[in-house]
Write a protein that holds these residues in place. Structure first.
Motif, PDB file in Angstrom:
ATOM      1  N   UNK B 183       0.864  -1.187   0.000  1.00  0.00           N
ATOM      2  CA  UNK B 183       0.000   0.000   0.000  1.00  0.00           C
ATOM      3  C   UNK B 183       0.896   1.232   0.000  1.00  0.00           C
ATOM      4  N   UNK B 184       0.387   2.296  -0.603  1.00  0.00           N
ATOM      5  CA  UNK B 184       1.222   3.488  -0.767  1.00  0.00           C
ATOM      6  C   UNK B 184       1.632   4.061   0.592  1.00  0.00           C
ATOM      7  N   UNK B 185       0.699   4.049   1.563  1.00  0.00           N
ATOM      8  CA  UNK B 185       1.063   4.600   2.874  1.00  0.00           C
ATOM      9  C   UNK B 185       2.138   3.747   3.537  1.00  0.00           C
ATOM     10  N   UNK B 186       2.086   2.433   3.294  1.00  0.00           N
ATOM     11  CA  UNK B 186       3.101   1.542   3.865  1.00  0.00           C
ATOM     12  C   UNK B 186       4.470   1.859   3.270  1.00  0.00           C
ATOM     13  N   UNK B 187       4.466   2.206   1.986  1.00  0.00           N
ATOM     14  CA  UNK B 187       5.737   2.562   1.359  1.00  0.00           C
ATOM     15  C   UNK B 187       6.344   3.769   2.072  1.00  0.00           C
ATOM     16  N   UNK B 188       5.496   4.620   2.618  1.00  0.00           N
ATOM     17  CA  UNK B 188       5.996   5.820   3.300  1.00  0.00           C
ATOM     18  C   UNK B 188       6.224   5.618   4.790  1.00  0.00           C
ATOM     19  N   UNK B 189       5.843   4.436   5.312  1.00  0.00           N
ATOM     20  CA  UNK B 189       5.828   4.234   6.764  1.00  0.00           C
ATOM     21  C   UNK B 189       7.233   4.046   7.317  1.00  0.00           C
ATOM     22  N   UNK B 252      17.933   0.777   6.343  1.00  0.00           N
ATOM     23  CA  UNK B 252      17.704   0.820   4.896  1.00  0.00           C
ATOM     24  C   UNK B 252      16.217   1.015   4.616  1.00  0.00           C
ATOM     25  N   UNK B 253      15.384   0.334   5.395  1.00  0.00           N
ATOM     26  CA  UNK B 253      13.935   0.450   5.192  1.00  0.00           C
ATOM     27  C   UNK B 253      13.449   1.869   5.518  1.00  0.00           C
ATOM     28  N   UNK B 254      14.014   2.458   6.550  1.00  0.00           N
ATOM     29  CA  UNK B 254      13.600   3.813   6.923  1.00  0.00           C
ATOM     30  C   UNK B 254      14.011   4.801   5.827  1.00  0.00           C
ATOM     31  N   UNK B 255      15.219   4.605   5.295  1.00  0.00           N
ATOM     32  CA  UNK B 255      15.683   5.489   4.216  1.00  0.00           C
ATOM     33  C   UNK B 255      14.754   5.385   3.016  1.00  0.00           C
TER      34      UNK B 255
END
Ligand code: FAD
Ligand code: SF4
Ligand code: SF4
Ligand code: SF4
Lengths: 367, 382
Positions: B183-189, B252-255
């Motif tokens: 989901x797009x919000x998850x991509x930004x989470x 890496x995930x946060x970046x």
């Protein structure tokens, strides 16, 4: 005890999936059903609030008219039903059912009436005539190049409207026709044509619009106040090589059409004139034509809710709401979906098919 | 308290096999129920298939087995299920970071009693919408989605497993580039490890068959100790290297999430005309409000203001969305639920997330994580 269970929204003919939240055998809310391919957990307000139907004005006990409607036993209520039906010749008996019952209930009732020799039977759908055509699927809508909409589909049936929005995002051209100055569907269309009346659409419609009808187009017809218009429009658009979706009113109007005769308001009033005993399943004819019901000798009302018809009935048989039964519903695009029993009916209410079967047994009929 | 790392797995063989990474989480739940430390466990069971996650309240520890495993295509939210329907129960709940954030905000608003719940956190790389996942598997993997028995996200790939044991994987970046994937919000989470729960468990840094657990609170520590003593779980200390690897993946995930924030909240942020078009779709159905854990008022201002509003065909976005925005944006946890349920496909979460981010930059308030209420919170809404 709490559980979340899948069901289909009973509030319109689109057939969205919803999850009911059940706490101690009571429906207390809904929860998004994102796995459902039709609406992916999205619903309109009616869908989210459908759990309230389970509790609304429920009939819990059989009622029998003596001095007013009084609570009775099932046996007494069914005996009264059977004796009245037996007392009258089959042509004086009428059976009507709403578009909100399951396909299985329509089948059972159809057998019942056939074995009883009753020909005055049908499903009352209001403005919509029986339609025997292959309709477009929702994927067809999404992939259309051109969509012509009659009625305020986005407002009235938003989860069908959603597929129009998706089609628009895919590049479809949207054209809407309706009577008001402005409609929500119109606002979201490329073009909106206001017409005097629905019956004049065929004469008034822009000829360039008709040229856009092709196998890559869909015509969606909804929200019509009379069946003649609906029929005329269907016949008219059927001449073109376009896909069509008629938007029916109830969650299983389409299923009823596949099984039983369909009654328009006029048909219903004709039927009421011919008969003396009326057996109503899940419907409320008194709310629209109480005058035509004055000459009836005996009214049997079966259903889950108190309504105007139950209040003038001689026997009231408490049935189940959709969340309390297992069966199937066919939505407006012709897709049949299963529903399962999630809750027990309240009080002494019974499953509707079971009630019909009990009457048949007492009548000595095989079903 | 200082955090502590360990590896854990269920001692019960069946839980160990059926669990996602050794079944430690399930074993903790079983322990809590057996010892009568909770009245119920709120988790997910798999319904029809792997795309069908159904919130389930388990009250008998024998039933825990049916809730084992991670469902990545089930973007559910437990916050308001608890506050609305289970607030009087002693509960344990499996929480993704967004579930934990919602619960935290509800605790601060006295809608959930934190003393009554155990929050067993699951690290989260993101979830997928079930129907999007099915389409994606059909189109990109050329596989009938109903034949997939298991899915996971690992090393930047979305991996599916079929009944015959074969695996197929595709880079998640590639899928997301084409509008599929998480989901797009998850991509930004940005909250990948739920340090707002009592424990945070996950496969990052874990050996096969084990769950890597970060102990966050005293309550979490006590829970682990009890379950270990009771013979429910086996634990060992992870290697220094495992801890480092886990940290690297998290970073890496946060970046990556920050990169996506830039993309969705700035570069691709809809312009005024786009918004006009979106708001025209709005049918005023309140689905966005009802799905938002932060919209918990019993008497909603929206109902008041719109009670007599019959003139406009479309609700005025400035009042309708404006009111909701002014009430909740500072606390938005970017869970994406509002957007998921909007029948008119309006990308709502980007607005709320974008405003929250600006607010966060100014005030330092991180919703779902900070212990206090946001500085703008008006108690009149209580
Ligand atoms: C959507 C999702 C994404 C994840 N991404 C990562 C990741 O990127 N990195 C990482 O280290 N770990 C991730 N995990 C955590 C990991 O998959 C395991 O859940 C964790 O290691 C615990 O393993 P276990 O064997 O102890 O769990 P189990 O004993 O199998 O118990 C798992 C529990 O989680 C519940 N559950 C399953 N799906 C969901 C859901 N969608 N929402 C809420 N609860 C759910 C189950 O019902 C069960 O109670 C993710 C989990 C989920 C659900
Ligand atoms: S919002 Fe964050 S925590 Fe929630 S499912 Fe998406 S990635 Fe996971
Ligand atoms: S506004 Fe939307 S994304 Fe933000 S917390 Fe509410 S539901 Fe979640
Ligand atoms: S969910 Fe969408 S359509 Fe419904 S009120 Fe919210 S923004 Fe409008």
């Amino acid at each position: 005890m709490m559980k979340v269970a899948h069901t289909i929204c009973p509030s319109c003919s689109v057939g969205c999936g919803v999850n009911l939240i059940i706490k101690d055998n009571e429906a207390v809310g809904t929860y998004p059903y994102k796995r459902h391919p039709l609406n992916e957990g999205k619903t309109c307000r009616k869908g989210r609030e459908c759990f309230k139907i389970v509790m609304e004005n429920r009939l819990k006990e059989p009622l029998l008219r003596g001095n007013g409607l009084k609570q009775s036993s099932w046996d007494a209520a069914l005996d009264a039903v059977v004796s009245q039906i037996k007392l009258h010749p089959a042509p004086e008996v009428g059976i009507i059912i709403s578009g909100k019952c399951t396909n299985e209930e329509y089948e059972t009732l159809k057998k019942f009436s056939k074995n009883l020799g009753v020909e005055n039977i049908g499903c009352h759908t209001g403005s919509v005539p029986s339609v025997d055509l292959g309709t477009a699927t929702l994927d067809d809508v999404e992939n259309s190049e051109f969509i012509l909409i009659i009625g305020d589909v986005i407002k009235e049936t938003p989860l069908l409207g959603r597929w129009i929005i998706l089609a628009k995002e895919n590049g479809a051209e949207i054209f809407a026709i309706d009577k008001p100055d402005e409609t929500l569907t119109g606002v979201n269309s490329h073009q909106y044509q206001q017409v005097e009346s629905i019956s004049s659409i065929i004469d008034e419609i822009d000829s360039t619009v008709l040229e856009k009808l092709s196998s890559q187009s869909t015509v969606i017809i909804s929200n019509l106040e009379n069946g003649d218009n609906f029929e005329k429009l269907l016949t008219f658009f059927n001449q073109y090589d376009t896909k069509i979706i008629p938007v029916f009113q109830d969650c299983n109007s389409r299923g009823a059409m596949n099984i039983l005769p369909i009654l328009s308001d006029d048909d219903l009033s004709d039927l009421l004139e011919k008969i003396k005993v009326l057996y109503v399943v899940g419907d409320d004819p008194a709310s629209i034509m109480i005058e035509s019901m004055k000459n009836l000798d005996f009214i049997i009302s079966q259903g889950c809710m108190v309504n105007e018809t139950t209040s003038i009935s001689d026997v009231v048989l408490p049935g189940s709401c959709w969340a309390e039964k297992t069966g199937s519903l066919t939505n407006t695009t012709g897709e049949t979906q299963e529903i399962s029993k999630i809750l027990e009916p309240p009080g002494n209410a019974l499953d509707d098919q079971n009630i019909i079967t009990k009457i048949a047994e007492k009548m000595g009929l095989e079903l | 308290m200082e955090s502590q790392f360990l590896l854990a797995k269920a001692k019960d063989d069946e839980l160990a096999v059926r669990g996602e990474c050794g079944g430690a989480v399930s074993a903790l739940f079983k322990y809590l129920l057996d010892q009568d430390l909770v009245d119920g466990v709120l988790t997910l069971t798999r319904g029809e298939d792997i795309y069908d996650g159904i919130p389930t309240l388990v009250e008998d520890s024998e039933d825990i087995i049916s809730t084992c495993g991670s469902l990545h295509c089930a973007p559910t939210m437990f916050g308001d299920l608890i506050s609305k329907h289970l607030s009087d129960m002693r509960l344990a709940v499996s929480v993704k970071p967004c579930d934990a954030m919602a619960i935290k905000e509800l605790e601060k608003r006295h809608q959930i009693n934190e003393n009554l719940i155990y929050k067993v956190g699951l690290n989260c790389g993101g979830s997928l919408m079930p129907i999007t996942a099915q389409k994606m598997i059909e189109v990109f993997y050329d596989v009938d989605p109903s034949e997939v028995v298991k899915e996971e996200i690992d090393k930047g790939k979305f991996i599916i497993e079929l009944a015959d044991g074969t695996h197929k994987s595709i880079e998640i970046d590639e899928l997301e580039e084409k509008g599929f994937g998480r989901r797009i919000n998850c991509q930004r989470c940005e909250l990948k490890i739920p340090r707002n729960a009592d424990l945070a468990s996950g496969n990052w840094g874990a050996e096969p068959g084990w769950t890597f657990i970060e102990v966050i609170t005293e309550k979490g520590k006590k829970l682990l100790d009890g379950a270990k003593k009771g013979g429910y779980i086996e634990v060992k200390t992870p290697s220094e290297k495992a801890i480092i690897i886990r940290g690297k993946i998290e970073n890496a995930m946060i970046k990556l999430a920050q990169k996506y924030q830039e993309k969705y909240l700035e570069e691709n942020y809809p312009n005024i005309e786009n918004w006009d078009e979106y708001w025209n779709h709005c049918i005023k159905c309140y689905a966005c409000r009802d799905a938002c854990s932060l919209c918990y008022c019993k008497e909603c201002d929206l109902e008041k203001e719109f009670y007599n509003d019959e003139d406009g065909v479309v609700p005025d976005p400035l009042t309708f969305q404006g009111v909701r925005m002014s009430h909740v944006y500072f606390s938005c946890i970017n869970c994406g639920q509002c957007e998921d349920v909007c029948p008119m496909e309006i990308p709502l979460a980007v607005i709320f997330h974008r405003m929250q981010k600006k607010y966060r930059d100014k005030t330092g308030f991180i919703p779902g994580v900070s212990e206090e209420l946001p500085p703008l919170f008006s108690p009149e809404k209580e």
